[in-house]
Design a protein around this motif. Sequence first.
Motif, PDB file in Angstrom:
ATOM      1  N   ASP A 341       0.855  -1.192   0.000  1.00  0.00           N
ATOM      2  CA  ASP A 341       0.000   0.000   0.000  1.00  0.00           C
ATOM      3  C   ASP A 341       0.891   1.242   0.000  1.00  0.00           C
ATOM      4  O   ASP A 341       1.547   1.543   0.988  1.00  0.00           O
ATOM      5  CB  ASP A 341      -0.886  -0.031   1.258  1.00  0.00           C
ATOM      6  N   PHE A 342       0.938   1.929  -1.132  1.00  0.00           N
ATOM      7  CA  PHE A 342       1.763   3.154  -1.199  1.00  0.00           C
ATOM      8  C   PHE A 342       0.879   4.393  -1.373  1.00  0.00           C
ATOM      9  O   PHE A 342       1.335   5.458  -1.786  1.00  0.00           O
ATOM     10  CB  PHE A 342       2.830   3.055  -2.304  1.00  0.00           C
ATOM     11  N   SER A 343      -0.404   4.254  -1.033  1.00  0.00           N
ATOM     12  CA  SER A 343      -1.322   5.398  -1.146  1.00  0.00           C
ATOM     13  C   SER A 343      -1.047   6.387  -0.018  1.00  0.00           C
ATOM     14  O   SER A 343      -0.349   6.065   0.961  1.00  0.00           O
ATOM     15  CB  SER A 343      -2.772   4.908  -1.050  1.00  0.00           C
ATOM     16  N   ASP A 344      -1.602   7.597  -0.145  1.00  0.00           N
ATOM     17  CA  ASP A 344      -1.474   8.581   0.935  1.00  0.00           C
ATOM     18  C   ASP A 344      -2.271   8.097   2.146  1.00  0.00           C
ATOM     19  O   ASP A 344      -3.252   7.363   2.003  1.00  0.00           O
ATOM     20  CB  ASP A 344      -2.026   9.941   0.479  1.00  0.00           C
ATOM     21  N   PHE A 345      -1.827   8.504   3.333  1.00  0.00           N
ATOM     22  CA  PHE A 345      -2.567   8.138   4.546  1.00  0.00           C
ATOM     23  C   PHE A 345      -3.915   8.858   4.563  1.00  0.00           C
ATOM     24  O   PHE A 345      -4.017  10.010   4.149  1.00  0.00           O
ATOM     25  CB  PHE A 345      -1.743   8.489   5.792  1.00  0.00           C
ATOM     26  N   SER A 346      -4.939   8.170   5.045  1.00  0.00           N
ATOM     27  CA  SER A 346      -6.303   8.730   5.037  1.00  0.00           C
ATOM     28  C   SER A 346      -6.411   9.880   6.040  1.00  0.00           C
ATOM     29  O   SER A 346      -5.650   9.926   7.018  1.00  0.00           O
ATOM     30  CB  SER A 346      -7.312   7.647   5.418  1.00  0.00           C
ATOM     31  N   PRO A 347      -7.368  10.791   5.817  1.00  0.00           N
ATOM     32  CA  PRO A 347      -7.581  11.883   6.789  1.00  0.00           C
ATOM     33  C   PRO A 347      -7.848  11.339   8.194  1.00  0.00           C
ATOM     34  O   PRO A 347      -7.380  11.916   9.178  1.00  0.00           O
ATOM     35  CB  PRO A 347      -8.805  12.620   6.230  1.00  0.00           C
ATOM     36  N   LEU A 350      -4.564  10.458   9.750  1.00  0.00           N
ATOM     37  CA  LEU A 350      -3.773  11.665  10.047  1.00  0.00           C
ATOM     38  C   LEU A 350      -4.356  12.442  11.231  1.00  0.00           C
ATOM     39  O   LEU A 350      -3.627  13.142  11.943  1.00  0.00           O
ATOM     40  CB  LEU A 350      -3.671  12.556   8.806  1.00  0.00           C
ATOM     41  N   GLU A 351      -5.664  12.304  11.460  1.00  0.00           N
ATOM     42  CA  GLU A 351      -6.289  12.993  12.606  1.00  0.00           C
ATOM     43  C   GLU A 351      -5.793  12.445  13.948  1.00  0.00           C
ATOM     44  O   GLU A 351      -5.933  13.092  14.971  1.00  0.00           O
ATOM     45  CB  GLU A 351      -7.819  12.846  12.541  1.00  0.00           C
ATOM     46  N   CYS A 352      -5.225  11.228  13.930  1.00  0.00           N
ATOM     47  CA  CYS A 352      -4.703  10.636  15.169  1.00  0.00           C
ATOM     48  C   CYS A 352      -3.362  11.256  15.584  1.00  0.00           C
ATOM     49  O   CYS A 352      -2.877  10.999  16.686  1.00  0.00           O
ATOM     50  CB  CYS A 352      -4.501   9.128  15.001  1.00  0.00           C
ATOM     51  N   LEU A 353      -2.752  12.023  14.687  1.00  0.00           N
ATOM     52  CA  LEU A 353      -1.443  12.632  14.990  1.00  0.00           C
ATOM     53  C   LEU A 353      -1.632  13.889  15.827  1.00  0.00           C
ATOM     54  O   LEU A 353      -2.688  14.526  15.780  1.00  0.00           O
ATOM     55  CB  LEU A 353      -0.725  13.006  13.686  1.00  0.00           C
ATOM     56  N   PRO A 354      -0.589  14.287  16.584  1.00  0.00           N
ATOM     57  CA  PRO A 354      -0.685  15.557  17.331  1.00  0.00           C
ATOM     58  C   PRO A 354      -0.978  16.699  16.360  1.00  0.00           C
ATOM     59  O   PRO A 354      -0.320  16.811  15.317  1.00  0.00           O
ATOM     60  CB  PRO A 354       0.709  15.708  17.944  1.00  0.00           C
TER      61      PRO A 354
END
Length: 862
Positions: A341-347, A350-354
């Motif tokens: 899986d080389f797709s972009d990370f889903s929103p 990414l919301e789990c990040l600081p």
Amino acid sequence: MSNSDSRINPRQLGTPRGGSYAAVPTSGDRKNRNKPARGKKKSIFEAYMSKEDVSAGLKRGELIQGPLRINPKKYHEAFIPSPDGTRDIFIDGVVARNRALNGDIVVVRLLPREQWKVIKPDGGDKETEATHESDVPEDMLGTWAPREAAKGDAKSPDVIIEAQFDDDDAEHGQDHLQDTLARDIKTLSLDTAEKVKAAGMGAVHRTKQEEVPKATPDPKLLPDKFLQRTAKVVYILEKKHSRAATGFIKLLADKNSELFKKCAMFSPVDHRVPRAYVSLADCPSDFVARPEDYSNMLFICRIVDWKEDSNFASGQLAKSLGQAGEIEPETEGILTEYGVDFSDFSPEALECLPQGLPWVISPGEMAKRRDLRKECIFTIDPSTAKDLDDALSCKQLPDGNFEVGVHIADVSYFVLEETALDRVASERATSVYLVQKVIPMLPKLLCEELCSLNPMRDRLTFSVMWKVTPEGKILDEWFGRTVICSCAKLSYDHAQSMIENPGKVFSPEELPPISPQHSVAEIQQAVLNLHHIARHLRKQRFIDGALRLDQLKLSFTLDQESGMPQGCYIYQYRDSNKLVEEFMLLANMAVAHQIYRSFPEQALLRRHPPPQSKLLNDLMEFCHQVGLEIDFSSAGSLHKSLNETFGADKYSEARKEVLTNMFSRPMQMALYFCTGVLKDETLFRHYALNVPFYTHFTSPIRRYADVVVHRLLSASLGISSPIKMEKEAIQRQAEHCNDRKMASKRVQELSTDLFFAVFVRECGPLESEAMVMGVLNEAFDVLVLKFGVQKRIYCNALPLLGFHFQKVGRKPELTLMWEPERPEQESVSQEITIFTLVEVVLRSDGVPLKYSALLKRPSAQK
């Protein structure tokens, strides 16, 4: 006993490499070929059994399950491992394989004994086993991921000769191919008979087609040791293959058929995948009018169905990648085929990040941790690394002992169980390292910033610290959550320079930026102390019976503008690498004991089964026949033999590389597992490291197994609540990590192969010494010493008058009779056997990404 086999050189046939090979049916297949249908289409494949019948058959022991491995060089041959560890079970032909693809977990039924495969008692040149493409556990190979040339061939030194036919043959069918071959051989025999007389090779030389057929003995009358069980696939338990392939599209051959108006034919590059009908509606709009424009265009196709009554699967074109032979299209094809899986990370992930950046450690979090920010802690990594998982420290204590620390990025602080980010990371399971880039397991903000132990930045870590004597004896051990501030980002080169020049005063320009709180001398002393302790630890490990198989790993220098390979070299594994490896192994073993003590049912450990007995016995016999005294009784004795057998001449290293390669073939993969699922503790052992418990703790940025281990360690120390996963879920995750690890290793190898093929094309022809590592009756395999790649050299591609194959005991030998360069000269003969040193030229074939190794004439050799 010597059995010999001689050949006239069929050079006029040529060696067209790189085209697709004809789907040549086996004898088992030919009976099942569907004739043009009259009325209802006749089934080619058997219908699968029902789930209930399969389950009952497995319980009764009438059926066997296992992972299917298809021989990449002879794709009608497939194998599954025998449950009792003896010779693999053979699945002969596409029909018997029943639409299963490489890697699938299949259920098979054994065929009656009279249909079992007869193995020549002399161990002839036929394949009886096939390998996983690369089977050396990386725990045996150190902390850098190893490179094995993409062999995918047999584990026995007697491997397969590729079918050397053009794709056109496949279009005309098997009969045309046989006619052409017979015709070519006939003219050839007449042409070469005269030359052989002139060369004075008096023995009768037959081409293959003229050979007198030997009567095959009845399997029912032979003892088991001369037989290989055969089977057919009756069910696919799990479709592990991604069902995606890269390849080319062509118009169908029959322009008058109904299908011609609806479908094109997709031909995969990997011949283990079936050809597939794809809808013309999915093809480029001008494809039918201008098919030649797309002859070199790579496409990705997903196999969506494969009916019982069709030779071909049904596929769906997913996208066009670009021109074959170009780095980016080829890379995307490799990633897709192996399900990366080389797709972009889903929103959601990414919301789990600081969110509030710049991120700082809160006072509350700081209070829960041991503060090590003032300590002299540093990282040692490849110069290009951006994801710095691990840091080291070494402080001398007043009593003369040392406090040594391994500090690992605290990824589990940021990746919480059962969040969207955790789900993505668990699915990806590993970062994938290509020559030109990394496909990360975690978003860049974590990999390269918040979790990466970058210099002069406060970072959250999980530490293992020991009190050790200068000789590496462990007196005390501590685990805990910490905060560090790395004082320097050293490369392996920097650390190596410090080890090699202990008295040197380094100028600031020679080193990366150093924190003002610490001096270069302090860091250098810590590196030297670590090196000193690591040498003791390493020496003791090998005394205790560890095994290490170092295989050559190819690295590249890339053009910064174009990304093309400019140069390549064998990666040097030096003392600085060994230093880091020793402390990573120590930390992994310490954590394995800790989590297993605390959670005997839930610990995620890593085991390494001993070598496959059948293959090991074959190798033992082979070594005995060629006069090599190797002690195979344990991992340690094998290591000792490997390091003491070779003398001190300048080619001893080359002989060691060849043997290392042979030894790696019977080795099994190391595997993650959950302790609660495996009841017998003796099965937990790690064969290569020769330790009872081992796990992965030191690379949580790039391996999901380590994240689970961090959670278990944290819970074992009472820092966090127990892990939510039950033992069955941990085992499922462990198996998924094993699958993804194998895929990523294969992708890495294919990326290296891709770049090397481009390098040969752009910078070749390349000359190198090579050492023979396997001899067949019409070809031999060499290890190309300058580049660490393995290639097969075909006798029929060389200017020979003839060649002669014989076996003395089990030792295969080829005698090559070279054509004189000028009429007045005599023919030169050359002996080829294991460990023969030869000179080769690597030359691009003019087909994308294909290159050949050609032998230089003996007269031209030193």
